[in-house]
Design an enzyme around this catalytic site. Structure first.
Site, PDB file in Angstrom:
ATOM      1  N   HIS A 139       0.839  -1.207   0.000  1.00 44.43           N
ATOM      2  CA  HIS A 139       0.000   0.000   0.000  1.00 44.43           C
ATOM      3  C   HIS A 139       0.873   1.256   0.000  1.00 44.43           C
ATOM      4  O   HIS A 139       0.593   2.229  -0.705  1.00 44.43           O
ATOM      5  CB  HIS A 139      -0.873   0.053   1.266  1.00 44.43           C
ATOM      6  CG  HIS A 139      -1.918  -1.017   1.372  1.00 44.43           C
ATOM      7  ND1 HIS A 139      -2.130  -1.729   2.522  1.00 44.43           N
ATOM      8  CD2 HIS A 139      -2.837  -1.464   0.479  1.00 44.43           C
ATOM      9  CE1 HIS A 139      -3.134  -2.575   2.335  1.00 44.43           C
ATOM     10  NE2 HIS A 139      -3.580  -2.446   1.111  1.00 44.43           N
TER      11      HIS A 139
ATOM     12  N   LYS B 118     -17.631  -7.218   8.066  1.00 42.45           N
ATOM     13  CA  LYS B 118     -17.186  -8.261   9.004  1.00 42.45           C
ATOM     14  C   LYS B 118     -15.718  -8.512   8.662  1.00 42.45           C
ATOM     15  O   LYS B 118     -15.125  -7.723   7.983  1.00 42.45           O
ATOM     16  CB  LYS B 118     -18.042  -9.506   8.812  1.00 42.45           C
ATOM     17  CG  LYS B 118     -19.518  -9.224   9.095  1.00 42.45           C
ATOM     18  CD  LYS B 118     -20.351 -10.478   9.224  1.00 42.45           C
ATOM     19  CE  LYS B 118     -21.759 -10.112   9.639  1.00 42.45           C
ATOM     20  NZ  LYS B 118     -22.683 -10.170   8.482  1.00 42.45           N
TER      21      LYS B 118
ATOM     22  N   ARG C 241      -2.073  -6.159  -8.509  1.00 43.77           N
ATOM     23  CA  ARG C 241      -1.047  -7.171  -8.246  1.00 43.77           C
ATOM     24  C   ARG C 241      -1.076  -8.227  -9.354  1.00 43.77           C
ATOM     25  O   ARG C 241      -0.358  -8.155 -10.311  1.00 43.77           O
ATOM     26  CB  ARG C 241      -1.267  -7.826  -6.877  1.00 43.77           C
ATOM     27  CG  ARG C 241      -0.855  -6.954  -5.732  1.00 43.77           C
ATOM     28  CD  ARG C 241      -1.478  -7.398  -4.440  1.00 43.77           C
ATOM     29  NE  ARG C 241      -2.913  -7.189  -4.466  1.00 43.77           N
ATOM     30  CZ  ARG C 241      -3.705  -7.259  -3.410  1.00 43.77           C
ATOM     31  NH1 ARG C 241      -3.215  -7.587  -2.247  1.00 43.77           N
ATOM     32  NH2 ARG C 241      -4.994  -7.034  -3.519  1.00 43.77           N
TER      33      ARG C 241
ATOM     34  N   SER D  31      -3.101  -7.657   2.868  1.00 38.48           N
ATOM     35  CA  SER D  31      -3.412  -7.542   4.300  1.00 38.48           C
ATOM     36  C   SER D  31      -3.774  -8.918   4.864  1.00 38.48           C
ATOM     37  O   SER D  31      -3.452  -9.231   6.014  1.00 38.48           O
ATOM     38  CB  SER D  31      -4.576  -6.569   4.512  1.00 38.48           C
ATOM     39  OG  SER D  31      -4.192  -5.268   4.144  1.00 38.48           O
TER      40      SER D  31
HETATM   41  P1  ADP Z   1      -9.618  -3.554  -0.828  1.00 36.58           P
HETATM   42  O1  ADP Z   1     -10.162  -4.111   0.426  1.00 36.58           O
HETATM   43  O2  ADP Z   1     -10.467  -2.539  -1.511  1.00 36.58           O
HETATM   44  O3  ADP Z   1      -9.020  -4.583  -1.777  1.00 36.58           O
HETATM   45  P2  ADP Z   1      -7.031  -3.056   0.218  1.00 36.58           P
HETATM   46  O4  ADP Z   1      -6.817  -2.285   1.428  1.00 36.58           O
HETATM   47  O5  ADP Z   1      -6.786  -4.507   0.267  1.00 36.58           O
HETATM   48  O6  ADP Z   1      -8.424  -2.685  -0.368  1.00 36.58           O
HETATM   49  O7  ADP Z   1      -6.129  -2.435  -0.922  1.00 36.58           O
HETATM   50  C1  ADP Z   1      -6.290  -1.120  -1.358  1.00 36.58           C
HETATM   51  C2  ADP Z   1      -5.666  -1.000  -2.707  1.00 36.58           C
HETATM   52  O8  ADP Z   1      -4.282  -1.313  -2.619  1.00 36.58           O
HETATM   53  C3  ADP Z   1      -6.252  -1.935  -3.762  1.00 36.58           C
HETATM   54  O9  ADP Z   1      -6.256  -1.274  -5.002  1.00 36.58           O
HETATM   55  C4  ADP Z   1      -5.272  -3.068  -3.785  1.00 36.58           C
HETATM   56  O10 ADP Z   1      -5.265  -3.717  -5.051  1.00 36.58           O
HETATM   57  C5  ADP Z   1      -3.981  -2.324  -3.547  1.00 36.58           C
HETATM   58  N1  ADP Z   1      -2.974  -3.225  -3.015  1.00 36.58           N
HETATM   59  C6  ADP Z   1      -3.112  -4.096  -2.004  1.00 36.58           C
HETATM   60  N2  ADP Z   1      -1.967  -4.776  -1.803  1.00 36.58           N
HETATM   61  C7  ADP Z   1      -1.078  -4.323  -2.733  1.00 36.58           C
HETATM   62  C8  ADP Z   1       0.289  -4.631  -3.043  1.00 36.58           C
HETATM   63  N3  ADP Z   1       0.949  -5.578  -2.395  1.00 36.58           N
HETATM   64  N4  ADP Z   1       0.871  -3.934  -4.032  1.00 36.58           N
HETATM   65  C9  ADP Z   1       0.182  -2.985  -4.713  1.00 36.58           C
HETATM   66  N5  ADP Z   1      -1.100  -2.655  -4.477  1.00 36.58           N
HETATM   67  C10 ADP Z   1      -1.725  -3.315  -3.497  1.00 36.58           C
END
Ligand code: ADP
Length: 161
Positions: free
Chosen positions: A17, A42, A91, A129
């Site tokens: 992120h 949830k 990704r 995450s």
């Molecule tokens: P969501 O729950 O909407 O998927 P996330 O918090 O998981 O949101 O992720 C927010 C954004 O960051 C999304 O666009 C996701 O694809 C991107 N993202 C998550 N992990 C990575 C990563 N390792 N590298 C690049 N972008 C990422």
């Protein structure tokens, strides 16, 4: 002035992120990292306040990145903060289908908001995450995946050292 919204759950924020936020900060005048909060969510480990606090610490070195929490439609929040671009990270191929669906839905809701996807850095391409929580949950070391404050919060939650 170009304002971009980088929306997500950020439960919790990790190095993938931060990489996207850093690169978006170089492309736009201002980036708002928007933490999505919905009462019905949830499977979320950290409260919106905790997710916001961790994100703020993680991007405090980026002067043009602000962290805010929002509910409701992402495009409505984009309008509210004056953002005409949504930034997302891509990704693997598996992300693409969901992001395309989101982009088309958002465009149907608000055609003035464009979505831009930045490709994940190869160092973080397998990071999510969910993976971070799974590793931390069984006592694994996540220090090379997340910023120090997130590592501490996970340690406090799962009780491992
Ligand atoms: P969501 O729950 O909407 O998927 P996330 O918090 O998981 O949101 O992720 C927010 C954004 O960051 C999304 O666009 C996701 O694809 C991107 N993202 C998550 N992990 C990575 C990563 N390792 N590298 C690049 N972008 C990422």
């Amino acid at each position: 002035m170009t304002i971009a919204l980088y929306p997500g759950t950020f439960d919790p924020i990790h190095n993938g992120h931060i990489d996207i936020a850093t690169r978006a900060a170089a492309l736009f005048d201002e980036v708002v990292l928007g933490i999505f909060n919905n009462q019905k969510m949830k499977n979320v480990l950290f409260s919106p306040e905790e997710r916001e606090a961790l994100a703020k610490q993680a991007v405090m070195h980026l002067p043009n990145v602000r962290v805010m929490t929002y509910g409701g439609l992402t495009v409505d929040f984009a309008h509210a903060i004056g953002a005409d671009t949504l930034v997302r990270g891509l990704r693997a191929v598996s992300d693409f289908e969901w992001e395309l669906q989101m982009a088309l839905t958002n465009r149907a809701l608000a055609s003035d908001v464009e979505m831009v996807c930045l490709m994940a850095d190869q160092e973080w391409v397998f990071l999510s995450s969910t993976i971070v929580k799974e590793v931390a949950g069984v006592g694994g070391n996540v220090q090379n995946m997340v910023p120090p404050a997130t590592a501490q919060a996970l340690e406090a939650y799962f009780g491992h050292s």
